[in-house]
Scaffold this active site. Sequence first.
Site, PDB file in Angstrom:
ATOM      1  N   ASP A   1      -6.848  -2.900   2.037  1.00 42.35           N
ATOM      2  CA  ASP A   1      -6.461  -2.300   0.885  1.00 42.35           C
ATOM      3  C   ASP A   1      -6.953  -3.005  -0.396  1.00 42.35           C
ATOM      4  OD1 ASP A   1      -5.275  -0.194  -1.326  1.00 42.35           O
ATOM      5  OD2 ASP A   1      -3.843  -1.880  -1.265  1.00 42.35           O
TER       6      ASP A   1
ATOM      7  N   ASP B   1      -6.083  -2.663  -4.284  1.00 38.69           N
ATOM      8  CA  ASP B   1      -4.890  -2.988  -5.258  1.00 38.69           C
ATOM      9  C   ASP B   1      -3.610  -3.420  -4.679  1.00 38.69           C
ATOM     10  OD1 ASP B   1      -6.745  -2.092  -7.353  1.00 38.69           O
ATOM     11  OD2 ASP B   1      -6.911  -0.127  -6.486  1.00 38.69           O
TER      12      ASP B   1
END
Length: 229
Positions: A14, A16
Amino acid sequence: MKTPRLPAPSVLFDLDGTLIDSEPNYYEAGRRLLARYGVRDFSWENHTRFIGIGTRETLTVLREEYGIEAPVDELLAGKNALYLELAGASTTAFPEMRILVERLHGDGVPMAVASGSSRAAIAATLSVTGLDAYLPVYVSAEEVARGKPEPDVFLEAARRLGVAADSCVVLEDAVPGLRAAHAAGMRCVAVPLPDASADRAAFGKAELLFPGGQEEFTAAALLDWLSTG
């Protein structure tokens, strides 16, 4: 008789809150955007409800909650522009994540980014942090039918790497991403945000959990876990 070692996994990140410290910029972009439409009370607490969820899905909910008449595509374009301006001025990668990416790259481990952010935002933040040199493969939720917590973005990342989904390990900071990883048949390493204590039970379902988030996470610990299969 020795137990056969499993093949080295591929690693999906991922973006952010996991690789980069971007949530303050996303919050500020959302706050400025909503202020344009008369919403003056959008707080950090409101923002945290949507961490780990795609930008389009987030704006669809906020549009309904605040009675905004502008179409979602207009809101999406506005937020992406604001975020790119902020991110280009200041974005940092978490130090231990940078060490991890560099080590995995040096070991030839297949890696990709799978994010709810726009493709332009992913490209911009990887570039400004220098991580683009190690992570040329990335998938945005805008490129698949469904965002997290559905598995689409992770499955597409595995497809682009040319690896089996069940050989992938996902690194995530948010519960929707953890659920998306498991829905894709992948193992998940959870590195929660500091204010994610309400999701403690859900994070407990991760195959590996760093309860203290980025303050506890170390590249060495993760590499050791990966090496055991």
